[in-house]
Scaffold this motif. Structure first.
Motif, PDB file in Angstrom:
ATOM      1  N   GLU A  47      56.334  -7.893  14.807  1.00 53.17           N
ATOM      2  CA  GLU A  47      56.262  -8.718  13.602  1.00 53.17           C
ATOM      3  C   GLU A  47      57.447  -8.454  12.687  1.00 53.17           C
ATOM      4  OE1 GLU A  47      52.490  -8.200  11.673  1.00 53.17           O
ATOM      5  OE2 GLU A  47      51.479  -9.155  13.384  1.00 53.17           O
ATOM      6  N   LYS A  48      57.742  -7.165  12.537  1.00 52.41           N
ATOM      7  CA  LYS A  48      58.863  -6.788  11.671  1.00 52.41           C
ATOM      8  C   LYS A  48      60.164  -7.384  12.178  1.00 52.41           C
ATOM      9  CE  LYS A  48      57.947  -2.443   9.343  1.00 52.41           C
ATOM     10  NZ  LYS A  48      58.177  -1.001   9.525  1.00 52.41           N
ATOM     11  N   ILE A  49      60.351  -7.326  13.499  1.00 51.06           N
ATOM     12  CA  ILE A  49      61.566  -7.883  14.069  1.00 51.06           C
ATOM     13  C   ILE A  49      61.617  -9.377  13.785  1.00 51.06           C
ATOM     14  CG2 ILE A  49      62.763  -8.371  16.237  1.00 51.06           C
ATOM     15  CD1 ILE A  49      61.516  -5.681  17.232  1.00 51.06           C
ATOM     16  N   GLY A  50      60.458 -10.014  13.904  1.00 48.00           N
ATOM     17  CA  GLY A  50      60.376 -11.437  13.618  1.00 48.00           C
ATOM     18  C   GLY A  50      60.803 -11.751  12.196  1.00 48.00           C
ATOM     19  N   LYS A  51      60.412 -10.854  11.276  1.00 49.98           N
ATOM     20  CA  LYS A  51      60.773 -11.078   9.878  1.00 49.98           C
ATOM     21  C   LYS A  51      62.186 -10.601   9.574  1.00 49.98           C
ATOM     22  CE  LYS A  51      56.192 -10.270   8.170  1.00 49.98           C
ATOM     23  NZ  LYS A  51      55.577  -9.006   7.784  1.00 49.98           N
ATOM     24  N   GLU A  54      63.118  -7.468   9.526  1.00 51.07           N
ATOM     25  CA  GLU A  54      63.171  -6.183   8.814  1.00 51.07           C
ATOM     26  C   GLU A  54      63.641  -5.058   9.719  1.00 51.07           C
ATOM     27  OE1 GLU A  54      59.309  -5.518   7.183  1.00 51.07           O
ATOM     28  OE2 GLU A  54      59.357  -7.425   6.106  1.00 51.07           O
ATOM     29  N   LEU A  55      63.435  -5.240  10.995  1.00 56.98           N
ATOM     30  CA  LEU A  55      63.795  -4.188  11.932  1.00 56.98           C
ATOM     31  C   LEU A  55      64.854  -4.743  12.878  1.00 56.98           C
ATOM     32  CD1 LEU A  55      62.580  -1.316  12.563  1.00 56.98           C
ATOM     33  CD2 LEU A  55      61.494  -2.419  14.508  1.00 56.98           C
ATOM     34  N   LYS A  56      65.905  -3.957  13.054  1.00 56.86           N
ATOM     35  CA  LYS A  56      66.951  -4.436  13.959  1.00 56.86           C
ATOM     36  C   LYS A  56      66.737  -3.846  15.337  1.00 56.86           C
ATOM     37  CE  LYS A  56      71.252  -4.739  13.548  1.00 56.86           C
ATOM     38  NZ  LYS A  56      72.600  -5.202  13.318  1.00 56.86           N
ATOM     39  N   ILE A  57      66.955  -4.637  16.375  1.00 54.82           N
ATOM     40  CA  ILE A  57      66.817  -4.070  17.713  1.00 54.82           C
ATOM     41  C   ILE A  57      68.195  -3.892  18.328  1.00 54.82           C
ATOM     42  CG2 ILE A  57      64.507  -4.914  18.184  1.00 54.82           C
ATOM     43  CD1 ILE A  57      65.804  -7.171  19.784  1.00 54.82           C
ATOM     44  N   ASN A  58      68.273  -2.924  19.230  1.00 57.08           N
ATOM     45  CA  ASN A  58      69.512  -2.750  19.984  1.00 57.08           C
ATOM     46  C   ASN A  58      69.621  -3.896  20.977  1.00 57.08           C
ATOM     47  OD1 ASN A  58      70.023  -0.185  18.801  1.00 57.08           O
ATOM     48  ND2 ASN A  58      68.451   0.653  20.130  1.00 57.08           N
ATOM     49  N   PRO A  59      70.797  -4.484  21.079  1.00 58.83           N
ATOM     50  CA  PRO A  59      70.910  -5.645  21.973  1.00 58.83           C
ATOM     51  C   PRO A  59      70.818  -5.219  23.439  1.00 58.83           C
ATOM     52  CG  PRO A  59      73.047  -5.036  21.109  1.00 58.83           C
ATOM     53  CD  PRO A  59      72.060  -4.156  20.427  1.00 58.83           C
ATOM     54  N   PRO A  60      70.340  -6.108  24.289  1.00 58.97           N
ATOM     55  CA  PRO A  60      70.349  -5.804  25.726  1.00 58.97           C
ATOM     56  C   PRO A  60      71.771  -5.848  26.269  1.00 58.97           C
ATOM     57  CG  PRO A  60      69.577  -8.028  25.348  1.00 58.97           C
ATOM     58  CD  PRO A  60      69.744  -7.401  24.006  1.00 58.97           C
ATOM     59  N   ILE A  61      71.930  -5.395  27.488  1.00 59.79           N
ATOM     60  CA  ILE A  61      73.253  -5.434  28.117  1.00 59.79           C
ATOM     61  C   ILE A  61      73.678  -6.880  28.269  1.00 59.79           C
ATOM     62  CG2 ILE A  61      74.432  -5.004  30.308  1.00 59.79           C
ATOM     63  CD1 ILE A  61      73.027  -2.399  30.445  1.00 59.79           C
ATOM     64  N   GLU A  62      74.950  -7.118  28.079  1.00 63.81           N
ATOM     65  CA  GLU A  62      75.422  -8.506  28.126  1.00 63.81           C
ATOM     66  C   GLU A  62      75.282  -9.098  29.513  1.00 63.81           C
ATOM     67  OE1 GLU A  62      79.110  -9.820  26.604  1.00 63.81           O
ATOM     68  OE2 GLU A  62      78.851  -8.580  24.826  1.00 63.81           O
ATOM     69  N   ILE A  63      75.009 -10.370  29.547  1.00 64.65           N
ATOM     70  CA  ILE A  63      74.854 -11.014  30.847  1.00 64.65           C
ATOM     71  C   ILE A  63      76.141 -11.752  31.179  1.00 64.65           C
ATOM     72  CG2 ILE A  63      72.371 -11.240  30.956  1.00 64.65           C
ATOM     73  CD1 ILE A  63      72.749 -13.964  29.657  1.00 64.65           C
ATOM     74  N   PRO A  64      76.419 -11.864  32.466  1.00 67.29           N
ATOM     75  CA  PRO A  64      77.668 -12.517  32.862  1.00 67.29           C
ATOM     76  C   PRO A  64      77.554 -14.030  32.724  1.00 67.29           C
ATOM     77  CG  PRO A  64      76.409 -11.909  34.791  1.00 67.29           C
ATOM     78  CD  PRO A  64      75.656 -11.386  33.613  1.00 67.29           C
ATOM     79  N   PRO A  65      78.671 -14.731  32.787  1.00 65.69           N
ATOM     80  CA  PRO A  65      78.608 -16.201  32.779  1.00 65.69           C
ATOM     81  C   PRO A  65      77.881 -16.686  34.022  1.00 65.69           C
ATOM     82  CG  PRO A  65      80.818 -15.419  33.302  1.00 65.69           C
ATOM     83  CD  PRO A  65      80.045 -14.238  32.849  1.00 65.69           C
ATOM     84  N   ASN A  66      77.333 -17.859  33.952  1.00 69.47           N
ATOM     85  CA  ASN A  66      76.583 -18.447  35.065  1.00 69.47           C
ATOM     86  C   ASN A  66      75.353 -17.647  35.443  1.00 69.47           C
ATOM     87  OD1 ASN A  66      78.414 -20.530  35.302  1.00 69.47           O
ATOM     88  ND2 ASN A  66      79.724 -19.311  36.635  1.00 69.47           N
ATOM     89  N   PHE A  67      74.795 -17.010  34.476  1.00 66.37           N
ATOM     90  CA  PHE A  67      73.560 -16.259  34.702  1.00 66.37           C
ATOM     91  C   PHE A  67      72.426 -17.236  34.989  1.00 66.37           C
ATOM     92  CE2 PHE A  67      69.710 -14.340  32.890  1.00 66.37           C
ATOM     93  CZ  PHE A  67      69.670 -13.172  33.620  1.00 66.37           C
ATOM     94  N   ARG A  68      71.483 -16.808  35.804  1.00 64.77           N
ATOM     95  CA  ARG A  68      70.355 -17.676  36.085  1.00 64.77           C
ATOM     96  C   ARG A  68      69.159 -17.263  35.236  1.00 64.77           C
ATOM     97  NH1 ARG A  68      68.978 -16.599  41.319  1.00 64.77           N
ATOM     98  NH2 ARG A  68      70.727 -15.292  41.830  1.00 64.77           N
ATOM     99  N   GLY A  69      69.006 -17.908  34.118  1.00 65.66           N
ATOM    100  CA  GLY A  69      67.914 -17.579  33.212  1.00 65.66           C
ATOM    101  C   GLY A  69      66.877 -18.681  33.173  1.00 65.66           C
ATOM    102  N   LYS A  70      66.221 -18.764  32.039  1.00 63.43           N
ATOM    103  CA  LYS A  70      65.165 -19.769  31.886  1.00 63.43           C
ATOM    104  C   LYS A  70      65.729 -21.191  32.029  1.00 63.43           C
ATOM    105  CE  LYS A  70      62.061 -21.443  28.337  1.00 63.43           C
ATOM    106  NZ  LYS A  70      61.666 -21.291  26.950  1.00 63.43           N
TER     107      LYS A  70
END
Ligand code: SF4
Ligand code: SF4
Lengths: 336, 406, 139
Positions: C34-38, C40-56
């Motif tokens: 919830e805090k992240i949504g608001k 208030e809390l920062k998250i560490n970013p995930p590892i970067e994904i390469p170009p042409n990644f197959r996501g959603k």
């Protein structure tokens, strides 16, 4: 002895010792896990994780397997913790005298150190699982292997002290504490002492059954071995016993080899001196645990039980005896 | 004192369910029986209800690690059955992907093996360095694990000029790392104590049990599909099977030898990838880029085909029979672990309990890829000998010929 | 003991682990979310994904002609064709609907679609407690 003093000694002090053992045992476990994680390039759990683990285990139910011997199975964890705590009663903490000084000596400590392992063995056999049985057998072989080098190491120091201070109770840890062995030896004796210290450090991971000697538990081989059937509070008790035993063993090593305090170098009151010495004592424990446990356990693989027997019966005993011989040579002045 | 100790189907040393029944004499293993069949997933059954393009992705999921080997063998089988030609550039890309997979699989194995002997630091070290090749795979295919790059008649993604420097950089990284890994795995005292003269599979036993892959090569049998039946771009590359004598004077066939073979195969894979990048011809990457057209061709095709590929664990074998329908009539996949199951028995006999995990892990088993049958009526189990099986098979063929199915 | 020096050096280096999303597990995950949504809390970013990644999957509903090729190639049967009413000539019209909880991210539908109305985004944080939540059904 006055009535209330007896009460104090019998009830309050052991509880204090238990508190000390548990508090710092778990803290050191947390530090150990954190540092091990860092050495493996991981982040690792927060230092208070062992406390959480224990708290969680204590909220869980005990499961007693069908083909176990129930009373033996449930009594052993308690006995294990008690025996681990009782070692603490004989070891000096900071610059305090051992709680039971005058009632027992190093030989008792030696036996008390073996007791938790015996409890584990009995508990393992009582749980009636083949894995636990294999684990218990392994633990017994291990005990037989390290007992002798450990005894050699301890006897060497005491023997040396008994030569220098005839007529004293040299087996008392309090005495050893106030008369550092390093001050009594010459050059070859010094080398001998270093060797003995090495032997003692080498018996540390094996007494505490940590890698490379976590053979009785060997998660990947026998699924946790001795502890395979333990769960909930019983497992929590074993966990605590392990933590307390770590502190106890480290403080025995510290008392034998690094008995110095640093309070005398500070211009402080007696209470301040106690505090400083206590903190210094914790630092000593940390160093011993780091070298004897954490570092070794990340740097090597687990070895096999026959290899352990071979190394400790042959190699460590010989090294220990060489150390003893050097001390003897030193004190009898064969080559001076 | 003799007693039996079951290990499995669920056990912390086993990443997948399999049952070993050990007859023990103290800490020594007197006899062992292996029982499979706990993770039969019916993947071939699912495949026979899908068209070959869909099966590609199903084949990819036979194994979580060999997610290139199975589609590779499967697409070769379908191409063989339907007579599809693969463009040369696609063959090279296929080989590069297969070798990248070998690198990541062998490094992963090294970590698992270290974990089995309680050396978790090495597990973390190896899995850490493995990230590099995973990143390259992700960069080239769009995903770390399920590469989805194979297509019947070629590959789905090209390796472009801009991508090559990154691949080369990763290869240089591994070349630089080789000495470090060799130092840890081949010289560490405790690793040597646990692996030397442990789990010995003699040359004779390796031949008798039909072991494949690094398991058999470590016993001095130079068996490698890439060398013996060179296919795809491997035919241009002159590959030699790696046996432990490239490092050790004599072949013992122990776990240590299996470490040597895998370590040097990583080196070999790096060379192969570099060579492929160097010599990659231009041109198309797939014979039929239009999927509906491809599906129509496959639907019309009639015939049988096989595909074999040297996966990191040994030979995988796929058989496909197309009969002019959308889904293939039969699809049979044989994972390398299937051949290596029997090799466990001579390896484990006479060893200690403590050796079980490392010896079992030394063939790099993949249990779920292997399981093709599941015994569900536990109470009336029965055994069939080879002769009986053969008789049953002949009878079935005759029956079907009578009915005009064949 | 070849690792001894190595591990000792590592003690003074930074851990390799990517501390995504936070270093230690928070006391209450829902509260943290919830805090992240608001913000208030920062998250560490995930590892970067390469170009042409197959996501959603992302889907251009307008371009889709409802040919159904994507459903034929989808190995996971993650795509369904839904009738959306009749056109002027009285012929039934269809649109595709993607159930991401079944999707295996093979991107075969992207390759097969004749109108190029499917593509794969960079989004990969798809964990959800409901298979049919809005985030997991692409229409
Ligand atoms: S990406 Fe693959 S699994 Fe997902 S919807 Fe498309 S074809 Fe189906
Ligand atoms: S293939 Fe493309 S156009 Fe055809 S139904 Fe699927 S999304 Fe629509």
């Amino acid at each position: 002895m006055e009535y209330y003093e007896l009460l104090f000694r019998v009830i309050i002090l052991p509880i204090l010792a238990l508190g000390f053992g548990v508090l710092f045992g778990l803290t050191f476990k947390g530090i150990d896990r954190k540092l091990a994680a860092h050495m493996q390039a991981r982040v690792g759990p927060p230092i208070r994780q062992p406390f959480r683990d224990v708290a969680k285990l204590f909220t869980k139910e005990n499961i007693i397997p069908e083909n176990s011997i129930p009373w033996l199975f449930s009594v052993m964890p308690i006995l294990c913790l008690v025996s681990a705590v009782s070692v603490l009663l004989y070891t000096p903490i900071g610059s305090f005298e051992p709680i039971l000084s005058g009632y027992g000596d190093l030989i008792v400590v030696l036996y008390l150190l073996a007791l938790p392992a015996i409890c584990l063995v009995i508990g393992g056999f009582a749980s009636g699982s083949p894995y636990a049985t294999v684990g218990a057998q392994r633990e017994m072989v291990m005990m037989l292997s390290y007992e002798f080098p450990l005894a050699v190491a301890i006897i060497s120091i005491v023997w040396k002290l008994s030569l220098v201070y005839p007529g004293e109770n040299v087996f008392s840890l309090g005495f050893i504490m106030s008369h550092p062995v390093w001050n009594t030896v010459g050059f070859s004796g010094f080398i001998g002492c270093v060797i003995i210290l090495f032997v003692l450090c080498a018996t540390m991971p094996i007494t505490l059954a940590k890698i490379p000697f976590d053979i009785p538990e060997a998660e990947t081989e026998i699924a946790g071995g001795l502890l395979v059937e333990y769960s909930g509070k019983n497992l929590g008790l074993f966990y605590l016993a392990d933590a307390v035993k770590t502190v106890a063993f480290a403080s025995v090593v510290a008392a034998l080899f690094f008995p110095y305090g640093i309070a005398c170098y500070f211009d402080v009151s007696t209470t301040g001196g106690y505090v400083i010495d206590f903190i210094f004592f914790l630092v000593k424990l940390f160093v011993v645990i780091f070298i004897g446990l954490t570092f070794i356990r990340v740097a090597v693989a687990r070895i096999k039980i026959d290899q352990v027997a071979h190394i400790y019966w042959m190699l460590m005993t010989i090294i220990g005896l060489v150390g003893l011989a050097l001390i003897i040579i030193d004190s009898t002045g064969v080559i001076s | 004192m003799k007693y039996t100790l079951p290990i499995g189907p669920i056990h912390p040393a086993l990443k997948e369910p399999i049952l070993f029944e050990f007859e023990l004499n103290g800490e020594r293993i007197a006899n062992v029986d292996v029982k499979l069949g706990h993770v039969h997933r019916g993947i071939e059954w699912a495949g026979m209800r899908r068209n070959p393009v869909q099966i590609l992705y199903l084949a990819e999921r036979i194994c979580g690690i060999c997610s290139v080997s199975h589609p590779f063998a499967f697409s070769m089988a379908v191409e063989n059955a339907a007579g599809i030609e693969v463009p040369e550039r696609a063959e090279y890309i296929r080989v590069i992907m297969a070798e990248l997979e070998r690198i990541h699989s062998h490094i992963l194995w090294a970590g698992v093996a270290a974990h089995e002997i309680g050396f978790d630091t090495v597990l973390y070290l190896t899995w850490r360095v493995r990230e590099k090749v995973m990143d390259v795979i992700e960069y080239l295919t769009g995903n770390r694990v399920n590469k989805a790059i194979y297509m019947i008649g070629g590959v789905r993604r090209d390796i472009t000029k801009e991508q090559i420097p990154k691949v080369r950089e990763a290869m240089d990284y591994y070349k630089g790392l080789f000495n470090k890994l060799a130092k840890v795995f081949l010289h560490d005292k405790t690793i040597k104590m646990r692996t030397e003269h442990v789990g010995i599979l003699t040359r004779e036993d390796a031949l008798k049990t039909c072991a494949v892959g690094p398991t058999t090569r470590a016993s001095g049998v130079p068996k490698d599909v890439r060398q013996d039946y060179a296919y795809s771009a491997y035919a241009d590359l002159n590959i030699k099977a790696v046996t432990p004598d490239i490092y050790r004077k004599e072949v013992v066939g122990d776990v240590y030898d299996r470490i040597i073979v895998r370590l040097f195969e990583v080196k070999q894979s790096i060379q192969i990838i570099e060579e492929c990048i160097e010599n990659m011809p231009g041109g198309e990457i797939v014979s039929e880029p239009k999927i509906p057209k491809l599906l129509a061709t496959l639907k019309k095709a009639v015939g049988e085909g096989i595909g074999r590929h040297e996966a990191p664990r040994g030979e995988v074998f796929h058989y496909v029979k197309l009969d002019g329908k959308e889904a293939p009539y039969t699809w049979k996949a044989r994972a390398p672990t299937y051949n290596n199951v029997l090799a466990w028995i001579p390896m484990l006999k006479g060893e200690q309990i403590a050796d079980i995990p490392i010896v079992a892990a030394s063939t790099d088993p993949c249990i779920s890829c292997t399981n093709r049958v599941s015994v569900i009526k536990g109470s009336n189990k029965y055994t069939l000998t080879k002769e009986e099986l053969h008789k049953l098979s002949v009878e079935k063929t005759k029956r079907r010929m009578r009915n005009g199915i064949l | 003991m070849t690792m001894a020096f190595e591990v000792f050096k590592q003690l003074f280096k930074k851990p390799f682990t990517n501390k995504f999303p936070v270093k230690y597990i928070p006391k209450s995950v829902t509260a943290a979310v919830e805090k992240i949504g608001k913000g208030e809390l920062k998250i560490n970013p995930p590892i970067e994904i390469p170009p042409n990644f197959r996501g959603k999957i992302s889907y251009d509903r307008e371009k889709c002609i409802g040919c159904g090729i994507c459903t034929k190639v989808c190995p996971a049967h993650a795509i369904e064709l839904i009738p959306t009413g009749k056109d002027e000539k009285g012929k039934e019209k269809y649109k595709a609907i993607f159930y991401i909880s079944r999707c295996t991210f093979c991107s075969q539908c992207v390759d097969a679609c004749p109108k190029e109305c499917i593509s794969m985004s960079n989004e990969f944080l798809l964990a959800d407690t409901d298979r049919f939540s809005d985030a997991l059904v692409v229409k």
